[in-house]
Design a protein around this motif. Structure first.
Motif, PDB file in Angstrom:
ATOM      1  N   ILE A  95      94.097  58.584  83.270  1.00 29.80           N
ATOM      2  CA  ILE A  95      93.182  58.870  84.379  1.00 29.80           C
ATOM      3  C   ILE A  95      91.856  59.384  83.845  1.00 29.80           C
ATOM      4  CG2 ILE A  95      92.785  60.345  86.390  1.00 29.80           C
ATOM      5  CD1 ILE A  95      95.842  60.186  86.883  1.00 29.80           C
ATOM      6  N   ALA A  96      91.894  60.295  82.901  1.00 31.46           N
ATOM      7  CA  ALA A  96      90.668  60.859  82.324  1.00 31.46           C
ATOM      8  C   ALA A  96      89.856  59.780  81.610  1.00 31.46           C
ATOM      9  CB  ALA A  96      91.014  61.989  81.363  1.00 31.46           C
ATOM     10  N   ASP A  97      90.528  58.935  80.827  1.00 31.45           N
ATOM     11  CA  ASP A  97      89.826  57.866  80.109  1.00 31.45           C
ATOM     12  C   ASP A  97      89.127  56.910  81.079  1.00 31.45           C
ATOM     13  OD1 ASP A  97      90.659  58.923  77.699  1.00 31.45           O
ATOM     14  OD2 ASP A  97      92.310  57.491  77.429  1.00 31.45           O
ATOM     15  N   LYS A  98      89.813  56.532  82.144  1.00 30.80           N
ATOM     16  CA  LYS A  98      89.225  55.604  83.114  1.00 30.80           C
ATOM     17  C   LYS A  98      88.102  56.259  83.904  1.00 30.80           C
ATOM     18  CE  LYS A  98      93.250  52.673  83.354  1.00 30.80           C
ATOM     19  NZ  LYS A  98      94.352  52.135  84.146  1.00 30.80           N
TER      20      LYS A  98
ATOM     21  N   ALA B  29     109.018  57.280  95.098  1.00 30.62           N
ATOM     22  CA  ALA B  29     109.099  57.888  93.771  1.00 30.62           C
ATOM     23  C   ALA B  29     108.515  59.293  93.778  1.00 30.62           C
ATOM     24  CB  ALA B  29     108.389  57.013  92.748  1.00 30.62           C
ATOM     25  N   ILE B  30     107.415  59.492  94.499  1.00 28.30           N
ATOM     26  CA  ILE B  30     106.807  60.830  94.585  1.00 28.30           C
ATOM     27  C   ILE B  30     107.760  61.797  95.278  1.00 28.30           C
ATOM     28  CG2 ILE B  30     104.946  62.177  95.671  1.00 28.30           C
ATOM     29  CD1 ILE B  30     103.112  59.732  95.171  1.00 28.30           C
ATOM     30  N   SER B  31     108.339  61.345  96.394  1.00 30.62           N
ATOM     31  CA  SER B  31     109.224  62.252  97.143  1.00 30.62           C
ATOM     32  C   SER B  31     110.486  62.600  96.362  1.00 30.62           C
ATOM     33  CB  SER B  31     109.591  61.637  98.495  1.00 30.62           C
ATOM     34  OG  SER B  31     110.402  60.500  98.324  1.00 30.62           O
ATOM     35  N   GLU B  32     110.913  61.709  95.459  1.00 34.19           N
ATOM     36  CA  GLU B  32     112.100  61.968  94.641  1.00 34.19           C
ATOM     37  C   GLU B  32     111.762  62.647  93.318  1.00 34.19           C
ATOM     38  OE1 GLU B  32     113.934  58.147  94.227  1.00 34.19           O
ATOM     39  OE2 GLU B  32     114.569  58.075  96.323  1.00 34.19           O
ATOM     40  N   GLY B  33     110.473  62.832  93.045  1.00 35.39           N
ATOM     41  CA  GLY B  33     110.060  63.486  91.805  1.00 35.39           C
ATOM     42  C   GLY B  33     110.118  62.576  90.585  1.00 35.39           C
ATOM     43  N   ARG B  34     110.195  61.269  90.779  1.00 40.79           N
ATOM     44  CA  ARG B  34     110.272  60.329  89.659  1.00 40.79           C
ATOM     45  C   ARG B  34     108.899  59.812  89.225  1.00 40.79           C
ATOM     46  NH1 ARG B  34     112.007  55.601  91.075  1.00 40.79           N
ATOM     47  NH2 ARG B  34     112.018  55.916  93.314  1.00 40.79           N
ATOM     48  N   PHE B  35     107.884  60.067  90.006  1.00 39.84           N
ATOM     49  CA  PHE B  35     106.558  59.534  89.714  1.00 39.84           C
ATOM     50  C   PHE B  35     105.894  60.367  88.633  1.00 39.84           C
ATOM     51  CE2 PHE B  35     102.003  58.840  90.510  1.00 39.84           C
ATOM     52  CZ  PHE B  35     101.971  57.458  90.528  1.00 39.84           C
ATOM     53  N   LYS B  36     105.535  59.722  87.525  1.00 41.58           N
ATOM     54  CA  LYS B  36     104.888  60.406  86.399  1.00 41.58           C
ATOM     55  C   LYS B  36     103.394  60.106  86.426  1.00 41.58           C
ATOM     56  CE  LYS B  36     108.802  61.786  84.678  1.00 41.58           C
ATOM     57  NZ  LYS B  36     109.279  63.078  85.039  1.00 41.58           N
TER      58      LYS B  36
END
Length: 107
Positions: free
Chosen positions: A90-93, A77-84
């Motif tokens: 992330i900040a809250d956690k 997903a990262i390599s295809e640009g689909r990862f959001k």
């Protein structure tokens, strides 16, 4: 929720004294007060909670530490640009984790 994967053995809590008895050096000697020359028998009793914990520990030890299929899926997903990336989550956690660490330090 955080998971402690330190590899430390699980220590049962709430076990009543005398429920689980490990043999001591004196248990291996012959008890002359008993009839004949019978050796004193060792006795170990496990509670149902202890038995369940053993079963859980056994099943967890068989689980892989990394889900390689999930890692491959995310990598694709990262390599295809689909990862959001959800920066708010992330900040809250991260803030919650810091608060938890500070609270433990103050105890």
């Amino acid at each position: 929720m955080k998971v402690d994967n330190s590899g430390k053995p699980i220590t049962p809590s709430g076990v009543k004294p005398g429920v689980t008895r490990l043999p001591t050096g004196s248990d291996s000697k012959t008890d002359t007060s008993e009839a004949g020359s019978k050796a004193k028998a060792d006795n170990v009793e496990l509670t149902s909670t202890s038995l369940r914990m053993q079963a859980l520990e056994s099943s967890l030890s068989k689980q892989p530490t990394v889900d390689t299929a999930r890692v491959a899926e995310i990598r694709q997903a990262i390599s295809e640009g689909r990862f959001k990336i959800n920066t708010d989550a992330i900040a809250d956690k991260l803030v919650a984790s810091v608060k938890e660490l500070l609270a433990k330090r103050d105890e």
